[in-house]
Design a protein around this motif. Structure first.
Motif, PDB file in Angstrom:
ATOM      1  N   TYR A 267       0.737  -1.418  -0.010  1.00 60.36           N
ATOM      2  CA  TYR A 267       0.268  -0.097   0.070  1.00 60.36           C
ATOM      3  C   TYR A 267       0.935   1.362   0.036  1.00 60.36           C
ATOM      4  CZ  TYR A 267      -4.305  -2.685   1.163  1.00 60.36           C
ATOM      5  OH  TYR A 267      -5.345  -3.699   1.263  1.00 60.36           O
TER       6      TYR A 267
ATOM      7  N   GLY B   5      -2.522   5.607  -5.962  1.00 55.50           N
ATOM      8  CA  GLY B   5      -2.896   4.177  -5.301  1.00 55.50           C
ATOM      9  C   GLY B   5      -4.194   3.904  -5.870  1.00 55.50           C
ATOM     10  N   TYR B   6      -4.471   2.591  -5.907  1.00 57.49           N
ATOM     11  CA  TYR B   6      -5.617   2.108  -6.306  1.00 57.49           C
ATOM     12  C   TYR B   6      -5.561   0.492  -5.867  1.00 57.49           C
ATOM     13  CZ  TYR B   6      -3.182   0.422 -10.320  1.00 57.49           C
ATOM     14  OH  TYR B   6      -2.254  -0.127 -10.962  1.00 57.49           O
TER      15      TYR B   6
ATOM     16  N   PHE C  54      -1.902  12.585  -7.940  1.00 59.24           N
ATOM     17  CA  PHE C  54      -0.492  12.345  -7.594  1.00 59.24           C
ATOM     18  C   PHE C  54       0.314  12.021  -9.029  1.00 59.24           C
ATOM     19  CE2 PHE C  54      -2.605  11.584  -3.631  1.00 59.24           C
ATOM     20  CZ  PHE C  54      -1.953  12.486  -2.765  1.00 59.24           C
TER      21      PHE C  54
ATOM     22  N   VAL D  35       2.239   9.223  -8.747  1.00 55.49           N
ATOM     23  CA  VAL D  35       1.673   7.683  -8.336  1.00 55.49           C
ATOM     24  C   VAL D  35       0.687   7.614  -7.579  1.00 55.49           C
ATOM     25  CG1 VAL D  35       2.629   5.549  -7.529  1.00 55.49           C
ATOM     26  CG2 VAL D  35       4.275   7.281  -8.347  1.00 55.49           C
TER      27      VAL D  35
ATOM     28  N   ARG E 120       2.782   1.668  -3.470  1.00 55.60           N
ATOM     29  CA  ARG E 120       1.536   1.759  -4.681  1.00 55.60           C
ATOM     30  C   ARG E 120       1.092   3.072  -4.576  1.00 55.60           C
ATOM     31  NH1 ARG E 120       0.026  -3.257  -3.988  1.00 55.60           N
ATOM     32  NH2 ARG E 120      -2.180  -2.513  -3.819  1.00 55.60           N
ATOM     33  N   GLY E 121       1.259   4.068  -3.271  1.00 60.68           N
ATOM     34  CA  GLY E 121       0.439   5.063  -3.224  1.00 60.68           C
ATOM     35  C   GLY E 121      -0.817   5.045  -2.546  1.00 60.68           C
ATOM     36  N   VAL E 122      -1.193   3.741  -2.154  1.00 61.37           N
ATOM     37  CA  VAL E 122      -2.899   3.698  -1.708  1.00 61.37           C
ATOM     38  C   VAL E 122      -2.819   4.533  -0.448  1.00 61.37           C
ATOM     39  CG1 VAL E 122      -4.632   1.917  -0.824  1.00 61.37           C
ATOM     40  CG2 VAL E 122      -3.201   1.244  -2.636  1.00 61.37           C
TER      41      VAL E 122
ATOM     42  N   LYS F 275      -1.281   7.044   0.629  1.00 58.03           N
ATOM     43  CA  LYS F 275      -1.233   8.427   0.197  1.00 58.03           C
ATOM     44  C   LYS F 275      -2.619   8.969  -0.393  1.00 58.03           C
ATOM     45  CE  LYS F 275       1.682   9.480  -3.247  1.00 58.03           C
ATOM     46  NZ  LYS F 275       2.913   9.508  -4.096  1.00 58.03           N
ATOM     47  N   ARG F 276      -3.109   8.010  -1.102  1.00 55.23           N
ATOM     48  CA  ARG F 276      -4.323   8.584  -1.737  1.00 55.23           C
ATOM     49  C   ARG F 276      -5.465   8.593  -0.545  1.00 55.23           C
ATOM     50  NH1 ARG F 276      -6.966  11.065  -4.886  1.00 55.23           N
ATOM     51  NH2 ARG F 276      -5.475  10.849  -6.343  1.00 55.23           N
ATOM     52  N   ILE F 277      -5.207   7.613   0.609  1.00 58.56           N
ATOM     53  CA  ILE F 277      -6.231   7.465   1.610  1.00 58.56           C
ATOM     54  C   ILE F 277      -6.041   8.930   2.469  1.00 58.56           C
ATOM     55  CG2 ILE F 277      -6.889   6.391   3.602  1.00 58.56           C
ATOM     56  CD1 ILE F 277      -6.277   4.000   2.063  1.00 58.56           C
ATOM     57  N   ILE F 278      -4.639   9.316   2.674  1.00 59.57           N
ATOM     58  CA  ILE F 278      -4.389  10.429   3.442  1.00 59.57           C
ATOM     59  C   ILE F 278      -5.280  11.506   3.019  1.00 59.57           C
ATOM     60  CG2 ILE F 278      -2.658  12.070   3.928  1.00 59.57           C
ATOM     61  CD1 ILE F 278      -0.496   9.840   4.140  1.00 59.57           C
ATOM     62  N   VAL F 279      -5.530  11.823   1.622  1.00 52.05           N
ATOM     63  CA  VAL F 279      -6.125  13.065   1.195  1.00 52.05           C
ATOM     64  C   VAL F 279      -7.435  13.103   1.255  1.00 52.05           C
ATOM     65  CG1 VAL F 279      -4.095  13.920  -0.017  1.00 52.05           C
ATOM     66  CG2 VAL F 279      -5.880  12.496  -1.138  1.00 52.05           C
TER      67      VAL F 279
ATOM     68  N   LYS G 142      -6.569  19.868   3.934  1.00 53.54           N
ATOM     69  CA  LYS G 142      -6.374  19.425   5.514  1.00 53.54           C
ATOM     70  C   LYS G 142      -5.268  19.948   5.927  1.00 53.54           C
ATOM     71  CE  LYS G 142      -7.759  14.867   6.001  1.00 53.54           C
ATOM     72  NZ  LYS G 142      -7.234  13.613   5.533  1.00 53.54           N
TER      73      LYS G 142
END
Lengths: 246, 302
Positions: free
Chosen positions: A70, B91-92, B87, B89, A73-75, A77-81, B2
């Motif tokens: 996670y 994520g998914y 971004f 990169v 793969r930046g998952v 980072k995506r969740i943080i925002v 945020k």
């Protein structure tokens, strides 16, 4: 409702990884079959150890690699925002893993009971406590996996550390082999390991009929402390790592 | 937005975000990644941030996204500003379909678009059943853009959204970006893209901000009227030209001269050195030229 939806999607994502599913569900069964071929009567004794190995594979190796994946793969980072906290997401991930491990547990139990007629001399007084201890065992092993995931630099490192920790727990933790041969200091330390407490609770309740309130309290305390401290520390480390890898 | 962002009601209505004298470094012993950066983002504009790798673009975006805090200075955001982020990169969940990914991330916001609303904006119908790993580069960026605008953002932050895409996919993505939200902050390596699509551009290099203005005004700051490029294998000719003109070598035998008198220079090259000089071309200065002149740095496109 939203939590449930996320947990279901995490499980879906996991179940569609066919290789991982087959490996994590079949490995303990294969192990059980191999041990059962030599001595069917021993299956009951080995059963708690095999359950612990299955949980260890998922908790120590699977979760740690997943967390690092996670991160890579930046998952996260995506969740943080989003409005979701990383900590809550990790807890949801753990909930999904508890469900996955429960399937593992049921499968191993069914094969041991039906395939090898494993004899369980269940101590009914402590059975419900044992179920609590099994769930706590899953969570405490996962919590160590979350810590490993939070500190490992990449998936390969996470997997290596997870495997190393698991081997140590297997050998010194009374999981499959008695720990009598180890030096006293290791034997004392091993008493607090989650894998030791998990197998101990299962053996005493299902086979040996030697479980006691005092023992159960000790096991639950060790497992709970490991689960709470491990998860808190793991979430903290992973959260920091998620921002740092940006 | 945020994190610890100062919210001030007295901000001008036109400014959505103000960056005031911001400096940042990743560790106490590290060099400054950003130094004394000041600019604002106006409502409805597309603001480009341009600079070579390591210039500080992504660090600047991470501060705007709230992932890092400035060491000094401050970032002021309009009250209740919602930010969408794409971004470099993204994520998914690789075993989930586009629809399932969007549905999952939608659950992580308080007030997100549902899939049908998002489909009307970003057009996801053709890819909703596919796994992200099965998508083409353009389709993938469309999906990531959908994730970025899921929370109905007032401002969209895009970190090199078109890198690696073919020209058609780039155009498609830019049309979508214009459609989804009014205010955009974007970093890009494609200077033509920035020049044509951004209302204003920030020139960043080595953590410093050199200029912020419209592409036209930045290009006008350039002291030359045009550039003449030519090929020449004769070193003596180049030496002779160097005495009167400032020559830049672009390739083994390709050179460029920036000049106030484009026609006169071409006449000289053809008339005086015709036999030795070939492939003569002229062009007006672009944003990349302005960048080089203003920052003293070099920017490589793509």
């Amino acid at each position: 409702m939203k939590t449930l939806k996320i947990v279901v999607y995490i499980l879906k994502n996991e179940f569609r990884n066919k290789q991982a599913v087959i490996f994590s569900l079949m490995l303990p069964i294969v192990l059980l079959i191999l041990m059962g071929t030599t001595d069917k009567a021993q299956v009951g004794y080995f059963y708690p150890g095999i359950v612990a190995i299955a949980f260890g594979t998922m908790g120590l190796v699977g979760i740690s690699s997943q967390i690092t994946g996670y991160l890579e793969r930046g998952v996260f980072k995506r969740i943080i925002v989003t409005d979701q906290r990383i900590g809550s997401f990790i807890l949801m991930d753990c909930m999904a893993q508890v469900l996955f491990m429960s399937i593992q547990f049921i499968l191993i139990t069914v094969v041991a009971r039906l395939g090898y007629n494993a004899k369980f001399d269940i101590d009914a007084r402590y059975f419900s406590l044992m179920i609590v201890e099994i769930v706590l065992g899953m969570i405490s092993l996962m919590s160590i996996g979350v810590i490993i995931g939070g500190i490992a630099k990449n998936t390969k490192t996470a997997s290596t550390i997870g495997n190393a920790v698991m081997v140590v727990m297997l050998f010194v933790g009374n999981t499959l082999f008695p720990s009598d041969g180890w030096p006293k200091i290791i034997r004392v330390a091993a008493k607090y390991l989650p894998m030791n407490n998990l197998t101990d609770a299962m053996r005493r309740t299902l086979i040996l009929h030697t479980q006691s309130v005092h023992q159960a309290f000790f096991q639950i305390s060790c497992l709970s402390v490991c689960a709470i401290v491990g998860l808190s520390l793991g979430i903290l480390l992973t959260g920091r790592n998620a921002v740092a890898t940006h | 937005m945020k994190c610890r962002v100062f919210m001030e009601r007295e901000m001008k209505m036109a400014d959505l975000v103000k960056v005031e004298d911001v400096s940042f470094r990743y560790g106490r012993d590290e060099e400054y990644a950003l130094q004394n950066i000041t600019f604002s983002v106006r409502e409805g504009e597309i603001l480009g941030i341009v600079g070579p790798n390591g210039a500080g673009k992504t660090t600047l975006l991470s501060l705007l996204e709230g992932l890092h805090q400035p060491e000094s200075g401050r970032i002021i955001a309009a009250p209740n500003l919602r930010t969408g982020i794409l971004f470099q990169v993204n994520g998914y969940f690789d075993n989930l379909s586009v629809f399932e990914n969007i549905d999952m991330f939608q659950s992580m916001y308080h007030n997100a678009y549902d899939f049908e609303e998002l489909d009307r904006i970003v057009d996801l119908e053709d890819i909703k059943g596919k796994k992200v790993t099965e998508l083409s580069g353009g389709q993938r960026q469309r999906f990531f853009l959908a994730l970025s605008v899921l929370n109905r953002p007032d401002i969209l932050i895009l970190d090199e959204p078109t890198t690696g895409l073919d020209p058609n996919a780039r155009l498609m993505l830019w049309n979508l970006i214009r459609k989804v939200t009014g205010t955009v902050i974007v970093t890009s390596h494609y200077m033509d893209e920035v020049e044509n699509l951004c209302d204003r551009v920030c020139f960043v290099d080595k953590g410093r901000l050199f200029a912020v203005d419209s592409p036209k005004k930045l290009i006008k700051l350039s002291h030359v009227k045009g550039y003449v490029t030519f090929s020449c294998k004769d070193r003596d000719v180049i030496d002779e030209l160097s005495e009167s003109e400032e020559i830049s070598r672009l390739d083994v035998d390709t050179y460029r001269i920036g000049t106030e008198r484009v026609d006169d220079l071409i006449e000289t090259l053809v008339g005086k050195y015709g036999g030795n000089v070939y492939n003569i071309n002229s062009r007006k200065p672009g944003l990349a030229d302005a960048y080089c002149e203003i920052t003293g740095g070099v920017i490589e496109e793509g």
